[in-house]
Scaffold this active site. Structure first.
Site, PDB file in Angstrom:
ATOM      1  N   GLY A 407       0.822  -1.207   0.000  1.00 40.93           N
ATOM      2  CA  GLY A 407       0.000   0.000   0.000  1.00 40.93           C
ATOM      3  C   GLY A 407       0.857   1.260   0.000  1.00 40.93           C
ATOM      4  N   SER A 408       0.370   2.291   0.673  1.00 43.71           N
ATOM      5  CA  SER A 408       0.969   3.629   0.555  1.00 43.71           C
ATOM      6  C   SER A 408       2.340   3.774   1.220  1.00 43.71           C
ATOM      7  CB  SER A 408       0.011   4.670   1.137  1.00 43.71           C
ATOM      8  OG  SER A 408      -1.175   4.720   0.372  1.00 43.71           O
ATOM      9  N   THR A 409       2.789   2.764   1.949  1.00 41.24           N
ATOM     10  CA  THR A 409       4.159   2.864   2.482  1.00 41.24           C
ATOM     11  C   THR A 409       5.175   2.860   1.341  1.00 41.24           C
ATOM     12  OG1 THR A 409       4.115   0.458   2.837  1.00 41.24           O
ATOM     13  CG2 THR A 409       3.719   1.862   4.759  1.00 41.24           C
ATOM     14  N   LYS A 411       4.921   4.805  -1.180  1.00 45.42           N
ATOM     15  CA  LYS A 411       4.979   6.159  -1.753  1.00 45.42           C
ATOM     16  C   LYS A 411       6.289   6.864  -1.407  1.00 45.42           C
ATOM     17  CE  LYS A 411      -0.061   6.612  -1.836  1.00 45.42           C
ATOM     18  NZ  LYS A 411      -1.255   7.179  -1.183  1.00 45.42           N
TER      19      LYS A 411
END
Length: 665
Positions: A407-409, A411
């Site tokens: 997921g967004s980790t 980014k």
């Protein structure tokens, strides 16, 4: 002419005669040489049969007189009991002298008490070995016995960084019965119920022929801490509790996935570890540190091989080896942090990894739910074992070993790769869009986000965790630079760690698809990350771009695993991650406090069959770090199924207490 013929014939006969004489001499010499060699071969072949445990064939090699002295059954039993009892192997025979079929030779063999070497003599009669008991060991007679006395090595402890015992010696009760004190059959029923045994199994044990009325017959082992069970057992006539030492795990479920557990050896174990001092009653490390450091923890048992005469006195010592206790293994783990993280996520399916970013020391390594390593020492009933294996939460699954949708980790990682490869301008405004696709070639597929900040540059995109920004950024960075960045972070490579971990991965082939490249930018796509590696990558963002090799054993030297980023890159990313906490709109703002400056990134990984699937699950992530150089720490936590439970916010709220407690101690 006649004289000539006579002379020639005479010379001819002399030459032939000379040849015959030489042949005769050579034949005699060869006879004795070959006879000697044949004797030596007979001896060596006999020892080969010993090493192959072919005792019946050994008997056929004995001289007629020897077979009269020793019947076959006695010979086989005698040799088998002694050679296998001392664990004889790796025989080496050297004949040092031979005369008149008598061989003097040196024997070397490996035994349970180390190498044994001695000189011996034997005769070969008619191609057969003259054998008596001294053939096994000099000075051994038929009335003597060979005794092996073992001195079991103490298994090493597993300790945390401050010397607190995670695995070591503990006390337990051996529960047994004294048959002569039993009241009747009802006692068997009570005992079976309390010990989770069957009445039939207890009765079978108690019916053994060796048992006398005053014999203590052990049935099972129980924890010495269960005072209620202890009192109930002692109310049954005939029950006796004897204190014994067992392997103990004082923190139970908190550390069990890390320490692992021990079990009784199997036949396969004994075959695999032949000659390493294991017996049918030995325990062996089966998982975790117990398995990875089995050899060091186990140590080497001491043993003495003695010859005992018919009076029971020691006649002589064949070999003696002192025991060497196992090594203690000190871990880098802080068990207080380990316990706090476990308690925070005890009811979840999660993994938490805490690392010192400056040296790679793993401060906590947690998987929940867990099991209790002590249960493997005391044993399971069939019902208990089935319940553990069939538990839907899968407590036996080690989640810090596995890989998960990040997921967004991802980014922060996408941003750092873009900056490092000069393919991303952090000041560029990508525009605020809640729903976006590159062009109509994507059909019905859109990237959506919950928050679209304005202006939409890198810092705000990280603060708000904007999916659309990072989808666009990934396409701008490009396939080649992303792959280059992933490789610099060792994604797809084996993770150098004391415990086996599933390696993180990305699917390079799918990067030919713009949708997959875009999705990878915000942690969907075809990327799976191991929590230990994720924590290591975030550590590099706090350590001037140096990603230290993670390690959990304290004696391991610190080393740089990779240097994926420059200090300039990490300084910018770290400043933005600080704002993820400090900014009121930051997804990790609830971690903000007046004592410590923190940098963090949250993430929610979606697992669903399609973009429109509403039945899928969500995985919550958080990577958070202290920027205080005196308290260096990065914690990465992954929690399964956070959908409708606050998403990554659930993880943030539960990590806060363990982190603050660690920083404040």
């Amino acid at each position: 002419m006649g004289t000539v013929y006579t002379n020639n014939n005479s010379k001819k006969y002399w030459i032939i005669g000379g040849v015959v004489a030489v042949v005769a001499v050579v034949a005699v010499v060869l006879f004795f040489l070959l006879s000697g060699n044949n004797d030596e071969k007979k001896l060596k072949d006999f020892y080969t049969l010993i090493s192959e445990k072919k005792y019946d064939e050994m008997y056929e090699c004995l001289s007629e007189e020897s077979q009269k002295t020793y019947d076959k059954e006695t010979f086989i039993a005698r040799n088998q009991n002694i050679y296998e009892g001392v664990e004889a192997s790796q025989f080496s025979i050297e004949v040092t002298d031979e005369a008149d079929h008598q061989l003097t030779y040196t024997v070397k063999m490996s035994t349970v008490a180390g190498e044994v070497s001695f000189e011996n003599k034997t005769m070969i009669e008619d191609g057969k070995i003259v054998w008596n008991d001294s053939f096994i060991f000099p000075n051994l007679t038929s009335s003597d016995k060979v005794r092996v006395s073992e001195d079991e090595a103490n298994r090493g402890q597993i300790l945390d960084r401050n010397g607190k015992m995670l695995a070591g010696v503990g006390k337990a009760y051996s529960v047994g019965l004294v048959r002569g004190k039993l009241n009747g059959e009802n006692d068997y029923d009570k005992l079976a119920d309390l010990l989770s045994l069957t009445k039939e199994s207890i009765q079978k044990t108690m019916s053994a022929s060796w048992i006398k009325d005053d014999s203590f017959v052990p049935l099972t082992t129980i924890p010495s801490t269960d005072t209620q069970l202890e009192n109930q057992l002692l109310q049954i006539p005939g029950v006796q509790l004897n204190t014994e030492e067992v392997r103990s795990y004082p923190y139970g479920e908190v550390t069990s996935h890390l320490t692992g557990y021990m079990q009784k050896v199997t036949a396969e174990d004994l075959e695999k570890h032949q000659g390493e001092g294991y017996t049918e009653n030995s325990m062996i490390g089966r998982s975790g540190i117990e398995a990875a450091y089995e050899k060091e923890l186990k140590g080497t048992n001491g043993a003495t091989i003695s010859i005992i005469d018919e009076t029971g006195s020691t006649k002589g010592t064949v070999a003696k080896q002192e025991k060497q206790d196992g090594q203690d293994i000190t871990l880098t783990i802080d068990v207080n942090l380990q316990k706090d993280l476990y308690n925070a996520f005890e009811k979840d399916q999660s993994a938490s990894v805490a690392i010192n970013p400056t040296n790679g020391e793993v401060l906590a390594l947690v998987s929940t739910p867990s099991f209790d390593s002590n249960d493997f020492i005391y044993g399971f009933s069939t019902e208990e074992w089935d319940a553990l294996n069939n538990d839907k939460a899968q407590p036996l699954t080690n989640r810090f070993r596995s890989t998960w949708v990040p997921g967004s980790t991802m980014k922060s990682i996408t941003a750092a790769i873009g900056l490092e490869t000069n393919s991303l301008d952090s000041s560029k405004d990508f525009g605020a869009e809640m729903k976006w696709q590159k062009d109509s070639s994507w059909g019905d597929y859109y990237v959506t986000t919950l928050h679209a900040p304005n202006p939409n540059h890198l810092k705000n995109a990280l603060i708000y965790s904007d999916n659309v920004y990072f989808a666009k950024a990934a396409l701008e960075i490009g396939k080649d630079n992303l792959e280059k960045g992933y490789k610099s972070l060792m994604i797809g490579e084996d993770i150098p760690f004391e415990l086996a971990l599933t390696k993180s991965q990305y699917t390079s082939d799918s990067f030919d698809n713009d949708i997959q490249i875009a999705d990878s930018g915000y942690g969907q796509g075809q990327i799976l990350m191991n929590p230990v590696q994720m924590a290591s990558i975030y550590s590099s963002l706090m350590n001037d771009g140096k990603m230290m090799t993670p390690h959990v054993v304290k004696s391991t030297e610190s080393s740089v695993w990779a240097e994926p980023f420059s200090k300039e890159t990490t300084d910018e990313i770290k400043a933005d991650l600080i704002q993820v906490v400090e900014d009121n709109n930051g997804t990790a703002n609830s971690l903000k406090n007046n004592q410590y400056q923190l940098a963090a990134k949250t993430g929610t990984g979606e697992i669903k069959a399609s973009q429109d699937d509403t039945t899928g699950t969500e995985i919550g992530w958080l990577s958070v770090a202290s920027t205080d150089s005196s308290k260096p720490i990065v914690i990465t936590t992954m929690v399964e199924d956070v959908k409708n439970r606050g998403g990554s916010g659930y993880v943030v709220s539960h990590v806060k207490q363990p982190l603050m407690s660690y920083l404040q101690k």
